[in-house]
Each structure stands twice: as structure tokens, then as C-alpha cells.
Design a protein around this motif. Structure first.
Motif, PDB file in Angstrom:
ATOM      1  N   SER A  71       0.840  -1.194   0.000  1.00  9.05           N
ATOM      2  CA  SER A  71       0.000   0.000   0.000  1.00  9.05           C
ATOM      3  C   SER A  71       0.876   1.244   0.000  1.00  9.05           C
ATOM      4  CB  SER A  71      -0.912   0.009   1.228  1.00  9.05           C
ATOM      5  OG  SER A  71      -1.685   1.195   1.261  1.00  9.05           O
ATOM      6  N   ILE A  72       0.670   2.108  -0.992  1.00  7.57           N
ATOM      7  CA  ILE A  72       1.473   3.321  -1.142  1.00  7.57           C
ATOM      8  C   ILE A  72       0.568   4.550  -1.029  1.00  7.57           C
ATOM      9  CG2 ILE A  72       3.071   4.600  -2.606  1.00  7.57           C
ATOM     10  CD1 ILE A  72       3.771   1.992  -3.995  1.00  7.57           C
ATOM     11  N   PHE A  73       0.900   5.443  -0.109  1.00  6.94           N
ATOM     12  CA  PHE A  73       0.163   6.690   0.106  1.00  6.94           C
ATOM     13  C   PHE A  73       1.040   7.814  -0.431  1.00  6.94           C
ATOM     14  CE2 PHE A  73      -2.136   9.407   3.551  1.00  6.94           C
ATOM     15  CZ  PHE A  73      -3.157   9.709   2.664  1.00  6.94           C
ATOM     16  N   THR A  74       0.643   8.411  -1.545  1.00  9.90           N
ATOM     17  CA  THR A  74       1.552   9.293  -2.269  1.00  9.90           C
ATOM     18  C   THR A  74       0.782  10.399  -2.982  1.00  9.90           C
ATOM     19  OG1 THR A  74       3.307   9.307  -3.954  1.00  9.90           O
ATOM     20  CG2 THR A  74       1.472   7.806  -4.320  1.00  9.90           C
ATOM     21  N   TRP A  75       1.535  11.293  -3.617  1.00 10.56           N
ATOM     22  CA  TRP A  75       0.939  12.309  -4.477  1.00 10.56           C
ATOM     23  C   TRP A  75       0.330  11.629  -5.694  1.00 10.56           C
ATOM     24  CZ3 TRP A  75       1.278  16.627  -1.744  1.00 10.56           C
ATOM     25  CH2 TRP A  75       2.362  16.796  -0.876  1.00 10.56           C
ATOM     26  N   GLY A  76      -0.732  12.191  -6.257  1.00 10.75           N
ATOM     27  CA  GLY A  76      -1.419  11.565  -7.371  1.00 10.75           C
ATOM     28  C   GLY A  76      -0.570  11.468  -8.637  1.00 10.75           C
ATOM     29  N   ASP A  77      -0.673  10.350  -9.321  1.00 10.64           N
ATOM     30  CA  ASP A  77      -0.030  10.119 -10.615  1.00 10.64           C
ATOM     31  C   ASP A  77       1.452  10.466 -10.571  1.00 10.64           C
ATOM     32  OD1 ASP A  77      -0.125   9.230 -13.220  1.00 10.64           O
ATOM     33  OD2 ASP A  77      -0.514  11.208 -14.043  1.00 10.64           O
ATOM     34  N   GLY A 118      -2.746   1.568   7.745  1.00 10.06           N
ATOM     35  CA  GLY A 118      -2.513   0.445   6.847  1.00 10.06           C
ATOM     36  C   GLY A 118      -1.608   0.741   5.674  1.00 10.06           C
ATOM     37  N   TYR A 119      -0.966   1.899   5.662  1.00  9.63           N
ATOM     38  CA  TYR A 119      -0.071   2.236   4.565  1.00  9.63           C
ATOM     39  C   TYR A 119       1.329   1.702   4.832  1.00  9.63           C
ATOM     40  CZ  TYR A 119      -3.767   5.509   3.261  1.00  9.63           C
ATOM     41  OH  TYR A 119      -4.966   6.063   2.916  1.00  9.63           O
ATOM     42  N   ASP A 120       2.002   1.340   3.750  1.00  5.64           N
ATOM     43  CA  ASP A 120       3.381   0.880   3.842  1.00  5.64           C
ATOM     44  C   ASP A 120       4.358   2.000   3.498  1.00  5.64           C
ATOM     45  OD1 ASP A 120       2.878  -1.980   4.397  1.00  5.64           O
ATOM     46  OD2 ASP A 120       1.944  -1.945   2.418  1.00  5.64           O
ATOM     47  N   ILE A 121       4.228   2.549   2.295  1.00  7.82           N
ATOM     48  CA  ILE A 121       5.144   3.586   1.818  1.00  7.82           C
ATOM     49  C   ILE A 121       4.439   4.932   1.794  1.00  7.82           C
ATOM     50  CG2 ILE A 121       6.411   4.408  -0.216  1.00  7.82           C
ATOM     51  CD1 ILE A 121       7.107   1.526  -0.852  1.00  7.82           C
ATOM     52  N   TRP A 307      11.026   8.850  -0.433  1.00  4.26           N
ATOM     53  CA  TRP A 307      10.486   7.536  -0.085  1.00  4.26           C
ATOM     54  C   TRP A 307      10.733   7.285   1.401  1.00  4.26           C
ATOM     55  CZ3 TRP A 307       7.648   5.768  -3.833  1.00  4.26           C
ATOM     56  CH2 TRP A 307       8.036   5.883  -5.173  1.00  4.26           C
ATOM     57  N   VAL A 308       9.685   6.935   2.133  1.00  2.00           N
ATOM     58  CA  VAL A 308       9.829   6.507   3.525  1.00  2.00           C
ATOM     59  C   VAL A 308       8.859   5.348   3.751  1.00  2.00           C
ATOM     60  CG1 VAL A 308      10.451   8.829   4.320  1.00  2.00           C
ATOM     61  CG2 VAL A 308       8.068   8.082   4.450  1.00  2.00           C
ATOM     62  N   ILE A 309       9.045   4.624   4.846  1.00  2.00           N
ATOM     63  CA  ILE A 309       8.161   3.516   5.192  1.00  2.00           C
ATOM     64  C   ILE A 309       7.501   3.817   6.529  1.00  2.00           C
ATOM     65  CG2 ILE A 309       8.002   1.042   5.707  1.00  2.00           C
ATOM     66  CD1 ILE A 309      10.378   0.590   3.869  1.00  2.00           C
ATOM     67  N   SER A 310       6.198   3.632   6.591  1.00  6.95           N
ATOM     68  CA  SER A 310       5.445   3.875   7.815  1.00  6.95           C
ATOM     69  C   SER A 310       5.903   2.934   8.919  1.00  6.95           C
ATOM     70  CB  SER A 310       3.949   3.665   7.552  1.00  6.95           C
ATOM     71  OG  SER A 310       3.218   3.631   8.760  1.00  6.95           O
ATOM     72  N   PRO A 316       6.249  -4.649   5.344  1.00  7.88           N
ATOM     73  CA  PRO A 316       7.568  -4.014   5.286  1.00  7.88           C
ATOM     74  C   PRO A 316       8.538  -4.667   4.312  1.00  7.88           C
ATOM     75  CG  PRO A 316       7.352  -5.309   7.287  1.00  7.88           C
ATOM     76  CD  PRO A 316       5.993  -5.258   6.663  1.00  7.88           C
ATOM     77  N   GLU A 317       8.408  -5.982   4.106  1.00 10.24           N
ATOM     78  CA  GLU A 317       9.305  -6.645   3.152  1.00 10.24           C
ATOM     79  C   GLU A 317       9.023  -6.146   1.732  1.00 10.24           C
ATOM     80  OE1 GLU A 317      11.672  -8.452   4.225  1.00 10.24           O
ATOM     81  OE2 GLU A 317      11.025  -9.077   6.233  1.00 10.24           O
ATOM     82  N   ALA A 318       7.756  -6.082   1.375  1.00 10.44           N
ATOM     83  CA  ALA A 318       7.371  -5.592   0.053  1.00 10.44           C
ATOM     84  C   ALA A 318       7.736  -4.126  -0.111  1.00 10.44           C
ATOM     85  CB  ALA A 318       5.876  -5.798  -0.177  1.00 10.44           C
ATOM     86  N   ALA A 319       7.629  -3.350   0.978  1.00 13.17           N
ATOM     87  CA  ALA A 319       7.966  -1.928   0.912  1.00 13.17           C
ATOM     88  C   ALA A 319       9.441  -1.731   0.590  1.00 13.17           C
ATOM     89  CB  ALA A 319       7.608  -1.244   2.229  1.00 13.17           C
TER      90      ALA A 319
END
Length: 398
Positions: A71-77, A118-121, A307-310, A316-319
């Protein structure tokens, strides 16, 4: 890249810990999040649902099997689709994207969830990172799982907000300027003063500005040689008087992503825009030659996303695997081509030139240009700036 050594201004320690910049790759949400997120973070004593750790979470990634999702929480597109699809095809985890329109919105959601979002990145702007670390919202990176860090230019690593490189890796950086239609505005525009003058004249009723409080007050301050992080009430009042009473009646749109269609469709003649967004809009235009990009002058903004990880990442492995995947040179080049921003990768400018990517002058800047770019701050004037923004929008009725 040696020609960009002055990039260290991206990490001037005197400018940590904040920047008022609601950088949106698609659209900006309501202004309430702008102050709310910072206030919540400042008041929050909880890190991941408990008490603040004062230093973020320890990495729980050990190099074990990858989880099924990411799950990635980021700026759009903000990522090339080929990169996202390639990660899943090659390594397996299905990517779930969620986007935000400002750092404050992202922070507000993290804190409101009390560590259960529930966010990873995450992809925060660099100067917010010390606050995120302080409140235990970030996980220390296991660099053994990110060997592709070797492909990053050292100039973009261990920046002031994370001097030991324990929590973050540069994702992209950029700046602010404007685009105008040369068939409507037939004189050369070179500065923010030119932008403001054209908005009140040839482009009256056909001017689009960023839907961002700091950018709106910023262009007034940049035009007038004033520190755009000023807390001086007289300077703030002068900005309000101009923006609300003089400029607002000429504004047609408040749009944080004119590159998503407005530029290519020619819905306005003058657009304030971030460089990568401006590039995308021009490239998608049926008549790109009619558009002229101008880097804001004599001064303008500078921002860096990371890039950071929550600290509460469920995967976390996938992140870690994803960040490592993105740092592969071919994927860095795909992202540069798609988003139109410098990613901090080693030799990326030369690789972009070798690949003959178009409009590289909107991605890569000279040391002289970089010297005119400055980060902002979150300070006691933040609410005042948002108030000016709200008044300007009301006056414009756009």
C-alpha cells in the motif's frame, strides 16, 4: 552530478523542520487540512498509536518472503505505470495506491488513524521528515535490502532532515514557475512581476493559479523581493491587499494540476505550475509550440519528496523491495520521463539526454537557477497565509 553540486541548498539545516507546500500531482483538497495537519502533528504525542518514540520505529523487514500486497500513500499520478506494473509482474505484490493533496492531509490521516492507517510507503516532503520521525511515524530502513541505493547520486543522500540516511531516500525534487500561451500573450514574460501584470491584462479572466496558499502568497513575495516565509504582519497585509483586491478578480481557476488537461486543452492563457506538471501539459498539447515555460524569477520555490516507510507498515518486506526496485536505473529513467522531475539518480541527466527525452530544460536546472530556489517554512504565519488564500478564492469566485 558535478554540475548540480549546489543542490545542497535542498537540505539547508537552517530551514528544517517545515515547508508550506501542498504539492499535488492531481488536485489539492480543502485548505482546512493545510493548517490542521501541522497542528495535529505538533500536538501529537502518539507514535503509531502509543507514546512518541522520539526516533521512529525499528525496521521489521529482515529479507524474508514478500507479502502479497503493498500500500502506497503518495501524491497523485507520481509514478510511471510501467514501473508499478513491472514491480508486480517481477516480484509479485499487488500495489494499492491512495493519494493525498498535501503533506498536511497525509499527516492528518496518519495521526487520526493512530497508527492503523494500513499504509506501507509514504512520500512526504523532506522538511516534514524530522516531525514524522519525532512522533514515531516512520520505520528505519534496512539498507541491506536496498542495495540499489548505489545508483543514487550522493548529493541527494543524507540530507539535513535525515543526515544519517536512516529513514528516507530522495524520490524527486522540483520547483515552481508558469506557462503562457504565446498566441494570447505576445510579449516575453520572464519574472513573477511579468506574470502578475499579464494576469491583470492580456490574461485577465484566463489565468490559472495553483490551489495552494503558500504558492499564492509566494508569488507576491517572490515578485517583490520578500522572504516568502515572512512573519511580518505588514508584509502579509500587503500580500493580502494585492492578492484579494487586485489579482483575484482576474483569476479564472485555482488548479494544482493544470498539466492534467487544462494546459493541453487551452482552458486558460496563463498557468502557474510546478515544472514537471507544466512539462506534461505542454507535451500533451496538440500545439506545444504555442506554450512557453518560465522558471519563476527572481526567486521561487524548491521542494524535495522522499520515499519513507510507515512505522506501522503491514508489508515491510514488500515496501523495501519496492523502493529497491524503483532505484534500478532503468526504472529511474522511466519515472523521470513520466513525471518530469529529477529523481536524484546518479547520472540521470546524461541518461535522459542519451534517451533523447523531450523538454529536459524543465527537468534539469543549472546551478545558477538552483540558487534562486528556496524552501519555505511552517511558522506562526501559516494560518495567516491560509486566511489570505481563503479570502482570495472568495474574491475570485472561481
Amino acid at each position: 552530478m558535478t554540475e548540480h553540486t549546489p543542490i545542497r541548498i535542498l537540505a539547508d539545516a537552517s530551514q528544517v523542520p517545515g515547508v508550506v507546500r501542498n504539492l499535488s500531482r492531481r488536485r489539492l483538497l480543502s485548505a482546512t487540512a493545510i493548517v490542521g495537519g501541522s497542528a495535529l502533528l505538533a500536538a501529537c504525542s502518539s507514535g503509531g498509536g502509543g507514546t512518541s518514540t522520539g526516533g521512529g520505529g525499528d525496521s521489521t523487514a529482515t529479507g524474508g518472503p514478500l507479502e502479497d500486497e503493498l500500500s502506497i500513500f503518495t501524491w497523485g499520478d507520481y509514478d510511471a505505470p510501467e514501473v508499478l506494473e513491472g514491480f508486480t509482474a517481477e516480484l509479485g505484490p499487488k500495489i494499492i495506491l491512495d493519494s493525498y493533496g498535501s503533506n498536511e492531509e497525509m499527516i492528518s490521516k496518519l495521526i487520526a488513524a493512530k497508527g492503523t492507517a494500513g499504509y506501507d510507503i509514504l512520500v512526504p516532503t523532506g522538511v516534514y521528515i524530522p516531525q514524522l520521525i519525532e512522533h514515531g511515524l516512520l520505520m528505519k530502513l534496512n539498507m541491506d535490502l536496498i542495495p540499489n541505493i548505489e545508483h543514487m547520486d550522493p548529493e541527494f543522500l543524507n540530507l539535513a532532515w535525515d543526515p544519517n540516511g536512516e529513514y528516507s531516500i530522495c524520490k524527486a525534487w522540483g520547483t515552481t514557475g508558469f506557462v503562457y500561451d504565446k498566441t494570447v500573450i505576445k510579449r516575453d514574460l520572464k519574472t513573477w512581476n511579468d506574470f502578475l501584470d499579464a494576469a491583470k491584462n492580456e490574461a485577465s479572466g484566463k489565468t490559472s493559479v495553483l490551489d495552494d496558499p503558500a504558492e499564492l502568497t509566494g508569488m507576491y513575495f517572490w515578485a517583490n523581493g520578500i522572504d516568502w516565509s515572512t512573519t511580518d504582519e505588514a508584509e502579509l497585509q500587503a500580500a493580502e491587499d494585492f492578492l484579494v483586491n487586485e489579482l483575484a478578480p482576474h483569476i479564472s481557476t485555482f488548479d494544482s494540476y493544470p498539466g492534467g488537461g487544462a494546459i493541453s486543452q487551452g482552458t486558460a492563457a496563463l498557468f502557474q505550475a510546478w515544472n514537471g506538471d507544466a512539462r506534461q501539459g505542454i507535451l500533451e498539447s496538440k500545439d506545444p509550440d504555442k506554450w512557453q515555460w518560465v522558471l519563476g524569477a527572481p526567486a521561487t520555490e524548491l521542494w524535495v519528496d522522499n520515499w519513507v516507510i510507515s512505522s506501522s507498515a503491514p508489508n515491510p518486506e514488500a515496501a523495501h523491495a519496492f523502493i529497491n526496485f524503483v532505484l534500478e536505473p532503468e526504472n529511474q529513467l522511466l519515472n523521470v520521463s513520466y513525471i518530469g522531475y529529477h529523481t536524484g539518480a546518479k547520472d540521470i541527466e546524461q541518461k535522459a539526454r542519451d534517451a533523447e527525452l523531450p523538454m529536459l530544460d524543465l527537468i534539469f536546472f543549472t546551478p545558477e537557477q538552483i540558487a534562486t530556489m528556496h524552501e519555505g517554512e511552517v511558522n506562526e504565519a501559516t494560518e495567516r497565509v491560509v486566511d489570505i488564500y481563503n479570502k482570495m478564492k472568495a474574491a475570485a469566485s472561481a
